[in-house]
Design an enzyme around this catalytic site. Structure first.
Site, short mmCIF file in Angstrom:
data_model
loop_
_atom_site.label_atom_id
_atom_site.label_comp_id
_atom_site.label_asym_id
_atom_site.label_seq_id
_atom_site.Cartn_x
_atom_site.Cartn_y
_atom_site.Cartn_z
N GLU A 111 0.89 -1.17 0.00
CA GLU A 111 0.00 0.00 0.00
C GLU A 111 0.92 1.21 0.00
OE1 GLU A 111 -3.17 -0.10 -0.29
OE2 GLU A 111 -3.44 -2.25 -0.02
N CYS A 132 -2.10 9.46 2.86
CA CYS A 132 -1.93 8.90 1.51
C CYS A 132 -3.16 9.11 0.64
CB CYS A 132 -1.62 7.41 1.62
SG CYS A 132 -2.87 6.50 2.55
P1 NAD Z 1 8.89 4.33 4.14
O1 NAD Z 1 8.76 3.49 2.92
O2 NAD Z 1 10.08 5.18 4.28
O3 NAD Z 1 8.86 3.42 5.45
C1 NAD Z 1 7.77 2.56 5.72
C2 NAD Z 1 8.25 1.43 6.60
O4 NAD Z 1 9.19 0.65 5.86
C3 NAD Z 1 8.97 1.87 7.87
O5 NAD Z 1 8.61 1.01 8.93
C4 NAD Z 1 10.43 1.68 7.51
O6 NAD Z 1 11.24 1.44 8.64
C5 NAD Z 1 10.36 0.43 6.65
N1 NAD Z 1 11.49 0.26 5.73
C6 NAD Z 1 12.26 1.21 5.17
N2 NAD Z 1 13.21 0.64 4.39
C7 NAD Z 1 13.02 -0.69 4.46
C8 NAD Z 1 13.66 -1.81 3.86
N3 NAD Z 1 14.70 -1.67 3.03
N4 NAD Z 1 13.20 -3.04 4.14
C9 NAD Z 1 12.15 -3.22 4.96
N5 NAD Z 1 11.50 -2.18 5.57
C10 NAD Z 1 11.93 -0.95 5.30
O7 NAD Z 1 7.54 5.18 4.21
P2 NAD Z 1 7.15 6.29 5.27
O8 NAD Z 1 7.88 7.53 4.95
O9 NAD Z 1 7.22 5.70 6.65
O10 NAD Z 1 5.60 6.47 4.96
C11 NAD Z 1 5.09 7.40 4.09
C12 NAD Z 1 4.62 6.73 2.83
O11 NAD Z 1 3.63 5.75 3.14
C13 NAD Z 1 3.94 7.69 1.87
O12 NAD Z 1 4.34 7.41 0.56
C14 NAD Z 1 2.47 7.39 2.07
O13 NAD Z 1 1.63 7.72 0.98
C15 NAD Z 1 2.51 5.92 2.27
N6 NAD Z 1 1.28 5.44 2.90
C16 NAD Z 1 0.43 4.68 2.16
C17 NAD Z 1 -0.77 4.24 2.71
C18 NAD Z 1 -1.73 3.40 1.90
O14 NAD Z 1 -2.61 2.81 2.50
N7 NAD Z 1 -1.59 3.31 0.59
C19 NAD Z 1 -1.08 4.57 4.03
C20 NAD Z 1 -0.19 5.36 4.75
C21 NAD Z 1 1.00 5.78 4.18
#
Ligand code: NAD
Length: 488
Positions: A259, A292
């Site tokens: 997502e 999002c």
């Molecule tokens: P991010 O991708 O930086 O991090 C998300 C999670 O992934 C965190 O827990 C992070 O520690 C982990 N992560 C980072 N690198 C990783 C790796 N290499 N391997 C495994 N895990 C890893 O995202 P963010 O900045 O925390 O969140 C914001 C983003 O999330 C925005 O793009 C937003 O639109 C999206 N979002 C989407 C939804 C949806 O339902 N579509 C809902 C909320 C947020």
């Protein structure tokens, strides 16, 4: 059982370690979490910083937990998930208070909406698993039965922007399906996940069925998704991380859902209730745009440009920026100084590229707030139109007719959500059908039935959450064929 190390978060004791196999454990290293409400002065906690050994231990524990939880009957699973939902409701104040300090989320929104929604997520899935019936039919002289098998340990990775609600939304179907889970919350807002893990233990989830690992995504997160014993990966976050996780999932041939980000249009036709549409548009600044699903691209029919903008500014002027604990506050600070810098960099590049910043466009002195910002781009190709900013920054464009509205709506690589305001039912149905996105709201926003599918098209994601869609994802479907004259 070991007593966890705890941090005192304004009177609420919150575990700072990992929960692995029903035991709390620390790590030699830690990372700190600070409060966006007073970044320089409010250090909240030092949290265990998991590494590859932590990840391996958590997957081992989840594999053992799966042996118990995967064999637990659905009625008993449902009872435990209902108990967890009740405990969430009982701890509403504490969860709201901690999330508000940790991520900056408005405390009133947490209390009134998001904690309750967290409980509802568990209740919804508890009810769905009990109501589920195997599909059964006769064909070719056989009884055919489709059954759901729990898939195995599932890794659930969540972002920082609505940590508690999103964690419950993703953990509930995994647990309901009978999978054990390893939850890795975001490092910018790790605290409410620790409260949730404690409540899960109290609700009676067996040791190893519910594991929590804290740490940095590129470290412990990457180690978790690379472990071949993991049988499902459920991820919410950015497209950039989604790509990395997809590669890891492919290496081990593990189903995953992603997502990801959004860049939703909010389309306003001349036949709409103008004030309702302008009010809705101004409220896209809610949660400082860290949503999002937000309709961040305002697409307005050219003939109503002036009255729409007048009303939009009127409603935006009413929004109160302030301390997230104050019930009078509408707009919270951004979650992290790095994120505010990133938002401001978008706006600065937009200015340099010749876009018109017609409202806001500056960080607020003395806090992590960013001014609610409206930009009229020089072109639909402008970066602020095409990229997710994830802050209180909206773009404003006009269209001549329905065809152009649809063309603009579908002109980014994202496809998570769309909002349409119109007074015509026929137009609503035509436009909803033509817009390429996983969710379309007409004359409303955010509210939806939790059994409906949820997810995005394009770079907004892969797969669907919600209702049976998430339960099917977390299960291995098995078809059993029994010859009709098989005797007992
Ligand atoms: P991010 O991708 O930086 O991090 C998300 C999670 O992934 C965190 O827990 C992070 O520690 C982990 N992560 C980072 N690198 C990783 C790796 N290499 N391997 C495994 N895990 C890893 O995202 P963010 O900045 O925390 O969140 C914001 C983003 O999330 C925005 O793009 C937003 O639109 C999206 N979002 C989407 C939804 C949806 O339902 N579509 C809902 C909320 C947020």
């Amino acid at each position: 059982m070991s007593e966890p190390l705890r941090a005192d978060i304004d009177g609420v004791p919150v575990p700072t370690g990992h929960l692995i196999g029903g035991e709390w454990a620390g790590s030699a290293d830690t990372f700190e979490t600070r409060s966006p409400l007073d970044w320089d002065n409010l250090h909240l906690a030092d949290i265990a910083r998991g590494d590859s050994a932590t990840a391996a231990a958590a997957v081992t524990a989840a594999a053992s937990g799966f042996e118990v939880w995967g064999r637990t009957g659905v009625v008993q699973r449902a009872e435990i998930l209902h108990r967890l939902a009740d405990l969430i409701d009982d701890n509403n104040d504490e969860i709201a208070q901690v999330e508000c300090l940790d991520m900056g989320f408005l405390e009133k929104s947490m209390r009134l909406r998001l904690v309750a929604r967290g409980a509802l997520n568990f209740r919804t899935y508890a009810d769905l698993i009990v109501a589920h019936e195997d599909r059964l039919w006769n064909a070719k002289g056989m009884t055919n039965v489709v059954q759901r098998m729990p898939a195995g340990p599932a890794v659930v990775i969540t972002p920082w922007n609505a940590p508690f609600m999103l964690s419950t939304w993703k953990l509930a179907p995994a647990l309901a399906a009978g999978n054990s889970v390893i939850h890795k919350p975001a490092e910018w807002s790790p605290l409410s996940a620790a409260l949730l893990a404690e409540l899960a233990l109290e609700a009676g989830l067996p040791a190893g069925a519910y594991n929590l690992v804290q740490g940095i995504g590129a470290e412990v997160g990457a180690a978790l998704v690379a472990d071949p014993r993991v049988r499902r990966i459920s991820f919410t976050g950015s497209p950039a991380t989604g790509r990395l996780i997809g590669k890891a999932a492919a290496d081990n041939i593990v189903p995953f859902t992603a997502e990801l980000g959004g860049k939703g249009p909010l389309i306003v036709f001349a036949d709409a209730d103008l004030d309702a549409a302008a009010h809705r548009a101004a409220w896209q600044f809610d949660d400082s745009g860290q949503v999002c699903l937000a309709g961040t691209r305002l697409l307005v029919e050219d003939s109503i440009r002036a009255p729409f903008l007048e009303r939009f500014h009127h409603h935006a002027d009413q929004l109160v920026l302030g301390d997230s604990r104050d019930p009078a506050t509408d707009i919270a600070p951004l979650a992290h100084p790095d994120h505010r810098r990133r938002v401001h960099d978008f706006v600065e590049r937009s200015r340099t590229a010749g876009d018109a910043v017609v409202r806001g466009g500056r960080p607020v002195d003395g806090s992590l707030h960013y001014e609610p910002t409206l930009i009229e781009p020089v072109s639909n190709d402008s970066e602020v139109v095409q990229s997710e900013i994830f802050g209180p920054v909206l773009t404003f464009q006009t269209f001549e007719d329905e065809a152009e509205a649809i063309q603009l709506a579908n002109s980014t690589r994202y496809g998570l959500s769309a909002i349409v305001y119109t007074g015509s039912r026929e137009r609503a149905e035509r436009v909803a059908a033509a817009v390429r996105s996983g969710l379309v709201w007409v004359n409303t926003f955010l509210v939806r039935d939790l059994t409906a599918p949820f997810g995005g098209c394009g770079i907004s994601g892969i797969g669907r959450e919600g209702g049976d869609y998430a339960l099917d994802f977390h299960s291995d479907l098995k078809t059993v064929m029994i010859l009709d004259d098989t005797t007992s």
